[in-house]
Design an enzyme around this catalytic site. Structure first.
Site, mmCIF file in Angstrom:
data_model
loop_
_atom_site.group_PDB
_atom_site.id
_atom_site.type_symbol
_atom_site.label_atom_id
_atom_site.label_comp_id
_atom_site.label_asym_id
_atom_site.label_seq_id
_atom_site.Cartn_x
_atom_site.Cartn_y
_atom_site.Cartn_z
ATOM 1 N N GLY A 115 0.843 -1.267 -0.017
ATOM 2 C CA GLY A 115 0.089 -0.174 0.073
ATOM 3 C C GLY A 115 0.932 1.189 -0.049
ATOM 4 O O GLY A 115 1.870 1.215 0.591
ATOM 5 N N LYS A 116 0.346 2.352 -0.605
ATOM 6 C CA LYS A 116 0.990 3.611 -0.676
ATOM 7 C C LYS A 116 0.127 4.891 -0.759
ATOM 8 O O LYS A 116 -0.995 4.651 -1.505
ATOM 9 C CB LYS A 116 1.913 3.610 -2.107
ATOM 10 C CG LYS A 116 2.729 4.924 -2.217
ATOM 11 C CD LYS A 116 3.627 4.813 -3.620
ATOM 12 C CE LYS A 116 4.380 6.016 -3.748
ATOM 13 N NZ LYS A 116 5.258 6.093 -4.758
ATOM 14 N N GLY A 117 0.174 5.624 0.180
ATOM 15 C CA GLY A 117 -0.616 6.833 0.287
ATOM 16 C C GLY A 117 0.173 8.066 0.370
ATOM 17 O O GLY A 117 1.265 8.131 0.059
ATOM 18 N N SER A 118 -0.514 8.972 0.609
ATOM 19 C CA SER A 118 0.196 10.481 0.802
ATOM 20 C C SER A 118 0.766 10.628 2.122
ATOM 21 O O SER A 118 1.824 11.253 2.189
ATOM 22 C CB SER A 118 -0.996 11.592 0.679
ATOM 23 O OG SER A 118 -1.828 11.506 1.898
ATOM 24 N N HIS A 119 0.800 9.808 2.956
ATOM 25 C CA HIS A 119 1.370 9.712 4.176
ATOM 26 C C HIS A 119 2.602 8.806 4.408
ATOM 27 O O HIS A 119 3.320 9.070 5.175
ATOM 28 C CB HIS A 119 0.580 9.805 5.515
ATOM 29 C CG HIS A 119 -0.657 10.479 5.358
ATOM 30 N ND1 HIS A 119 -0.649 11.953 4.660
ATOM 31 C CD2 HIS A 119 -1.870 10.376 5.624
ATOM 32 C CE1 HIS A 119 -1.804 12.461 4.589
ATOM 33 N NE2 HIS A 119 -2.805 11.421 5.312
ATOM 34 N N GLY A 120 2.590 7.606 3.694
ATOM 35 C CA GLY A 120 3.559 6.709 4.006
ATOM 36 C C GLY A 120 3.338 5.492 3.151
ATOM 37 O O GLY A 120 2.466 5.308 2.321
ATOM 38 N N LYS B 87 3.917 0.042 8.545
ATOM 39 C CA LYS B 87 3.796 1.302 7.995
ATOM 40 C C LYS B 87 4.964 2.246 8.327
ATOM 41 O O LYS B 87 5.266 2.445 9.418
ATOM 42 C CB LYS B 87 2.407 1.947 8.516
ATOM 43 C CG LYS B 87 2.076 3.448 7.868
ATOM 44 C CD LYS B 87 0.805 4.118 8.589
ATOM 45 C CE LYS B 87 -0.368 3.435 8.105
ATOM 46 N NZ LYS B 87 -1.608 4.411 8.474
ATOM 47 N N ASP C 61 -11.117 11.250 8.140
ATOM 48 C CA ASP C 61 -10.644 10.653 6.883
ATOM 49 C C ASP C 61 -11.167 9.320 6.414
ATOM 50 O O ASP C 61 -10.813 8.618 5.922
ATOM 51 C CB ASP C 61 -9.251 10.686 6.831
ATOM 52 C CG ASP C 61 -8.434 10.619 5.370
ATOM 53 O OD1 ASP C 61 -9.025 11.167 4.629
ATOM 54 O OD2 ASP C 61 -7.376 10.001 5.176
#
Length: 352
Positions: free
Chosen positions: A23-28, A43, A139
């Protein structure tokens, strides 16, 4: 909460190998790793001060919560003392996100599964809002709803969450994801549980329609503006995912859930329901849907039993005699056509 050795976690991820990235998001970034014969998720925040703060905040919020079947579990943390980098260890969710299921999976989820997801996510939010202290997630979106090995939905990513002790506390700046973010939440003072209710309503619309929450190729671009207008005009079928037919016995359930969603995204914050009220409404709606098939099944069994009884009587008695006893032949007409009167079925049921 368990403290893990940092180097051990680095080795477990193959030094954060791209092949372990899930997984990849804007925070980590989120990696999978095997620890103590168990698959877990790690994470790692992106190298930015705000992202490290969000990771610390997620640890603070999740560690304050009791275990709940609808919220992802924090298993432990780890820190590299040479540079203060932190990792958090969480339960592994092998079946991806709700966003992937709705928008990327080749086969759309069936309607009963969608209803199950509605209720599981609602219960997760209820757990947060009705706890002490209250937790406001800030969120809620399809990307932050993950599935375990049994396809149970769990709410994840608490980087923006707020422990809300009292209305007088100093709140952080407004934050969230465009499309899911409550348009009424413009300043820190506007923070409330109703912000999460709005986001939850958007997720309901997304699950039912499988439309992106913001789609600039369509007009209106916002799923809220598009769906609410159709709900007000009673054009419910136009909102439902066209890839999969809506069973007749679920039509009223989905209609009711769309009304709930419309109330969640109301522009008037005061008109939005509490999450506790939403859970009650949705559970009652599902109970009513279950009752109907049970009644239909009972009815069919009674009809079959009645037909067998009549057929047996006809075998034992002279058909002509029976017809003579009916002045206008009504009984004979109903038997030959396979029809039964309601009072006939219920009268025999009452004898048993």
């Amino acid at each position: 909460m368990v403290g893990f050795d940092y180097d051990e976690l680095v080795n477990a991820t193959g030094s954060f190998s791209p092949t372990r990235l899930v997984g990849k998001g804007s925070h980590g970034m989120v990696y999978k790793a095997m620890l103590l014969n168990k698959m877990v998720a790690l994470k790692k925040p992106l190298q930015h001060r705000d992202n490290h703060y969000k990771l610390e905040n997620e640890i603070c919020v999740l560690s304050s919560l009791p275990k709940n079947q609808h919220v992802i579990s924090l298993l432990g943390t780890s820190q590299d003392h040479s540079n203060n980098n932190k990792l958090i260890v969480m339960e592994f969710m092998p079946n991806g996100s709700l966003h992937d299921l709705l928008h990327l999976a080749p086969t759309p989820p069936p309607w009963p599964k969608r209803v199950e997801i509605f209720i599981q996510v609602a219960r997760a939010v209820q757990f947060l809002h009705e706890g002490k202290p209250t937790v406001i997630h800030r969120d809620i979106k399809s990307e932050n709803i993950l599935f375990d090995s049994d396809w149970n939905a769990k709410l994840a990513d608490f980087g923006l969450a707020v422990l809300f002790d009292s209305p007088s506390q100093v709140s952080p700046p407004a934050a969230g994801t465009i499309g899911y973010l409550d348009p009424c939440y413009t300043t820190p003072s506007k923070l409330s549980t109703k912000n999460d209710v709005f986001s939850f309503g958007v997720v309901l619309l997304e699950i039912i329609s499988c439309r992106k929450v913001i789609d600039v190729s369509k007009s209106p671009a916002s799923i809220v503006d598009w769906a609410v207008a159709l709900i007000e005009e009673e054009r419910i079928d136009e909102i439902c995912d066209a890839r999969i037919g809506l069973p007749m016995d679920m039509s009223s359930t989905i209609r009711h859930i769309l009304y709930v969603a419309a109330s969640c995204v109301s522009s008037n914050v005061e008109n939005r329901p509490t999450i506790g009220g939403i859970v009650t409404e949705m559970e009652n709606c599902v109970i009513e849907r279950v009752r109907l098939p049970i009644w239909i099944s009972m009815w069919r069994n009674l009809v079959r039993r009645k037909k067998k009884d009549i057929a047996k009587k006809w075998q034992q008695e002279n058909c002509a005699t029976v017809l003579e006893q009916s002045d206008d032949g009504v009984l004979g007409d109903h038997v030959s056509s396979g029809k039964l009167l309601l009072w006939q079925v219920l009268a025999d049921a009452g004898k048993e």
